[in-house]
Design a protein around this motif. Structure first.
Motif, PDB file in Angstrom:
ATOM      1  N   ASP A   1       0.721  -1.257  -0.037  1.00 59.32           N
ATOM      2  CA  ASP A   1       0.017  -0.102   0.025  1.00 59.32           C
ATOM      3  C   ASP A   1       0.975   1.461  -0.055  1.00 59.32           C
TER       4      ASP A   1
ATOM      5  N   TRP B   1      -8.158   3.099  -4.066  1.00 62.81           N
ATOM      6  CA  TRP B   1      -8.889   2.721  -2.649  1.00 62.81           C
ATOM      7  C   TRP B   1      -9.419   4.172  -2.134  1.00 62.81           C
TER       8      TRP B   1
ATOM      9  N   ARG C   1     -12.688   5.123  -4.129  1.00 60.58           N
ATOM     10  CA  ARG C   1     -13.498   4.282  -2.980  1.00 60.58           C
ATOM     11  C   ARG C   1     -13.365   2.712  -3.869  1.00 60.58           C
TER      12      ARG C   1
ATOM     13  N   THR D   1      -0.216   1.784  10.608  1.00 59.02           N
ATOM     14  CA  THR D   1      -1.452   1.628  11.491  1.00 59.02           C
ATOM     15  C   THR D   1      -1.243   0.452  12.489  1.00 59.02           C
TER      16      THR D   1
ATOM     17  N   ASP E   1       1.421  12.763  11.566  1.00 61.53           N
ATOM     18  CA  ASP E   1       1.562  11.846  10.635  1.00 61.53           C
ATOM     19  C   ASP E   1       2.915  12.087   9.711  1.00 61.53           C
TER      20      ASP E   1
ATOM     21  N   VAL F   1       5.076   7.016   2.364  1.00 60.42           N
ATOM     22  CA  VAL F   1       4.141   6.866   3.365  1.00 60.42           C
ATOM     23  C   VAL F   1       3.881   5.239   3.312  1.00 60.42           C
TER      24      VAL F   1
ATOM     25  N   TRP G   1      -6.389  13.922  -2.924  1.00 64.43           N
ATOM     26  CA  TRP G   1      -7.272  13.105  -2.120  1.00 64.43           C
ATOM     27  C   TRP G   1      -6.914  12.278  -0.955  1.00 64.43           C
ATOM     28  N   PHE G   2      -5.408  12.380  -0.732  1.00 66.73           N
ATOM     29  CA  PHE G   2      -5.046  11.565   0.338  1.00 66.73           C
ATOM     30  C   PHE G   2      -4.539  12.559   1.510  1.00 66.73           C
ATOM     31  N   GLY G   3      -5.357  12.687   2.504  1.00 65.45           N
ATOM     32  CA  GLY G   3      -4.920  13.290   3.805  1.00 65.45           C
ATOM     33  C   GLY G   3      -3.999  13.138   4.569  1.00 65.45           C
TER      34      GLY G   3
ATOM     35  N   PRO H   1       1.240   3.022   4.827  1.00 63.28           N
ATOM     36  CA  PRO H   1      -0.092   3.073   5.797  1.00 63.28           C
ATOM     37  C   PRO H   1      -0.083   1.744   6.516  1.00 63.28           C
ATOM     38  N   ASP H   2       0.179   0.638   6.184  1.00 59.44           N
ATOM     39  CA  ASP H   2      -0.108  -0.778   7.012  1.00 59.44           C
ATOM     40  C   ASP H   2       0.956  -0.794   8.143  1.00 59.44           C
TER      41      ASP H   2
ATOM     42  N   TRP I   1      -6.715   4.586  11.032  1.00 52.23           N
ATOM     43  CA  TRP I   1      -5.419   5.114  10.185  1.00 52.23           C
ATOM     44  C   TRP I   1      -5.025   6.419  10.632  1.00 52.23           C
TER      45      TRP I   1
ATOM     46  N   PHE J   1      -2.720   1.707  -5.912  1.00 54.17           N
ATOM     47  CA  PHE J   1      -3.867   1.176  -5.241  1.00 54.17           C
ATOM     48  C   PHE J   1      -4.544   2.352  -4.411  1.00 54.17           C
ATOM     49  N   GLN J   2      -3.658   3.152  -3.839  1.00 51.62           N
ATOM     50  CA  GLN J   2      -4.380   4.360  -2.902  1.00 51.62           C
ATOM     51  C   GLN J   2      -5.244   5.151  -3.878  1.00 51.62           C
TER      52      GLN J   2
HETATM   53  N1  FO1 Z   1      -7.606   6.592   3.946  1.00 50.71           N
HETATM   54  C1  FO1 Z   1      -8.383   7.299   3.326  1.00 50.71           C
HETATM   55  O1  FO1 Z   1      -9.590   6.950   2.929  1.00 50.71           O
HETATM   56  N2  FO1 Z   1      -8.472   8.926   3.174  1.00 50.71           N
HETATM   57  C2  FO1 Z   1      -7.159   9.462   3.405  1.00 50.71           C
HETATM   58  O2  FO1 Z   1      -7.126  10.375   3.133  1.00 50.71           O
HETATM   59  C3  FO1 Z   1      -6.106   8.646   3.914  1.00 50.71           C
HETATM   60  C4  FO1 Z   1      -4.990   9.019   4.340  1.00 50.71           C
HETATM   61  C5  FO1 Z   1      -4.061   8.181   4.846  1.00 50.71           C
HETATM   62  C6  FO1 Z   1      -2.795   8.871   5.207  1.00 50.71           C
HETATM   63  C7  FO1 Z   1      -1.827   8.010   5.936  1.00 50.71           C
HETATM   64  C8  FO1 Z   1      -2.080   6.576   6.261  1.00 50.71           C
HETATM   65  O3  FO1 Z   1      -1.049   5.797   6.716  1.00 50.71           O
HETATM   66  C9  FO1 Z   1      -3.332   5.881   5.644  1.00 50.71           C
HETATM   67  C10 FO1 Z   1      -4.152   7.054   5.118  1.00 50.71           C
HETATM   68  N3  FO1 Z   1      -5.556   6.447   4.388  1.00 50.71           N
HETATM   69  C11 FO1 Z   1      -6.422   7.074   4.077  1.00 50.71           C
HETATM   70  C12 FO1 Z   1      -5.673   4.852   4.817  1.00 50.71           C
HETATM   71  C13 FO1 Z   1      -5.320   3.977   3.757  1.00 50.71           C
HETATM   72  O4  FO1 Z   1      -5.582   4.309   2.610  1.00 50.71           O
HETATM   73  C14 FO1 Z   1      -5.244   2.558   4.362  1.00 50.71           C
HETATM   74  O5  FO1 Z   1      -4.986   2.553   5.446  1.00 50.71           O
HETATM   75  C15 FO1 Z   1      -4.688   1.407   3.627  1.00 50.71           C
HETATM   76  O6  FO1 Z   1      -3.762   1.627   2.721  1.00 50.71           O
HETATM   77  C16 FO1 Z   1      -5.824   0.346   3.149  1.00 50.71           C
HETATM   78  O7  FO1 Z   1      -5.487  -0.651   4.065  1.00 50.71           O
END
Ligand code: FO1
Length: 322
Positions: free
Chosen positions: A44, A166, A170, A59, A103, A53, A96-98, A55-56, A74, A162-163
């Motif tokens: 991811d 996703w 959505r 998290t 973070d 970045v 679209w990615f906050g 994400p997993d 997350w 993927f991001q």
């Molecule tokens: N998910 C969203 O739906 N919108 C976001 O703006 C977003 C930002 C983001 C920033 C840092 C991070 O570690 C995760 C973030 N995510 C966001 C979640 C991310 O897409 C998911 O955690 C994984 O990639 C899918 O499991």
């Protein structure tokens, strides 16, 4: 007990919190004898505004380290978004990615260490020195591997990160396929294969079976190492629907039905020895896999610990892989 857990994002992190609780309360093992090694999905991962970045990994680190935004699953708690607002003011894309301010600090540390030549595994260890997640968190590989999605819509057929699929879309644009860019030449991160080989058993939490656990198993060498162990998984599908996220969109893309049985069959009985399903799916039968039914919604810490305990108990019961 030495346990290895292949984990993606939110579902995996919450399961791990329950696993820590379950082991903490377990009478038959001295606390110090227990160890949890997490092999985290890095498919991811994305580079944004020059920052890497993960994400997993974040998290898992934030959830177990007490810094997670609990509702979102997350990002950080108590976040502000000044950096994001300034980037938008400059017209920077993507919007679209906050990224929250707290973070961003994590991504600056990671990006600075990457630029200095540190491998992702060493960087993750350094970040965990602060967060103390209480597990050993390893990226599935130190090599760059990213999940991209082949889509075809009015804008034509193309591959997007993927991001973008996703978060921006959505997962509403039908995905033709997933491509794990870089996986075929990637190597398991240092310590991953050894941890699996030394483990008493391996657990698959209710993470996304395609883009999370599937990505980890797709790193050359990892699936074979896991298949040699006793493996117990927790179904991410309850009553034909994903508990959270959009695993159904991912399963549809690879032609797997959204059911507890189909996901277990997708993993395969050569890999999976035990499978926990929700009571709604108690009639699930999977050839060559021991199926147990119990409430699977991780609705509170006690319920989550009970699920983790059931996974551990089944793995111990199944014992050494025959
Ligand atoms: N998910 C969203 O739906 N919108 C976001 O703006 C977003 C930002 C983001 C920033 C840092 C991070 O570690 C995760 C973030 N995510 C966001 C979640 C991310 O897409 C998911 O955690 C994984 O990639 C899918 O499991």
């Amino acid at each position: 007990m030495r346990i290895v857990v292949l984990a993606g994002g939110i579902g995996g992190a919450r399961f791990l919190r329950g696993l820590k609780d379950a082991l903490h309360n377990r009478a038959d093992q001295a606390e110090s004898q227990n160890s949890i090694t997490v092999v985290g999905n890095t498919g991811d991962d994305i580079t944004l505004f020059g920052l890497r970045v993960c994400p997993d990994l974040d998290t898992v680190m934030y959830t177990l380290g007490g810094g997670i935004n609990e509702e979102q699953g997350w990002g950080r708690a108590d976040e502000t978004f000044s950096v994001r607002e300034e980037l938008i003011a400059y017209g920077m894309q993507p919007q679209w990615f906050g990224l929250g301010d707290r973070d961003v600090a994590t991504h600056i540390v990671r990006s600075q260490m990457l630029a200095a030549g540190y491998p992702l595994s060493a960087i993750t260890e350094a970040l965990c020195d602060r967060w103390k997640p209480g597990v050993r968190l390893l990226p599935m590989t130190d090599d760059q591997v990213e999940t991209h999605v082949v889509v075809a819509d009015g804008a034509g057929r193309r591959a997007i990160h993927f991001q973008e699929w996703w978060v921006r879309h959505r997962a509403q644009i039908p995905a033709e396929s997933f491509v794990s860019v870089g996986a075929d030449t990637a190597e398991p991160a240092p310590g991953v294969l050894a941890a699996i080989e030394e483990a008493d058993f391996v657990l698959f939490p209710p993470s996304n079976p395609v883009v999370s656990i599937g990505s980890i198993l797709g790193i050359p060498g990892i699936r074979e190492a896991v298949a040699a162990k006793t493996v117990v998984g927790v179904s991410p599908i309850i009553g034909g629907a994903p508990v959270r996220g959009m695993a159904d969109a991912c399963l549809r893309t690879i032609g797997v039905e959204t059911s507890a049985r189909a996901v277990a069959e997708h993993y395969g009985s050569d890999l999976l020895d035990g499978w926990l399903v929700d009571e709604a799916d108690a009639d699930t039968v999977v050839e060559g896999v021991e199926v147990r039914a119990l409430p699977l919604y991780m609705s509170d810490p006690e319920r989550t610990a009970a699920i983790a305990r059931a996974a551990v108990d089944l793995a111990v019961e199944l014992g050494e892989k025959s």
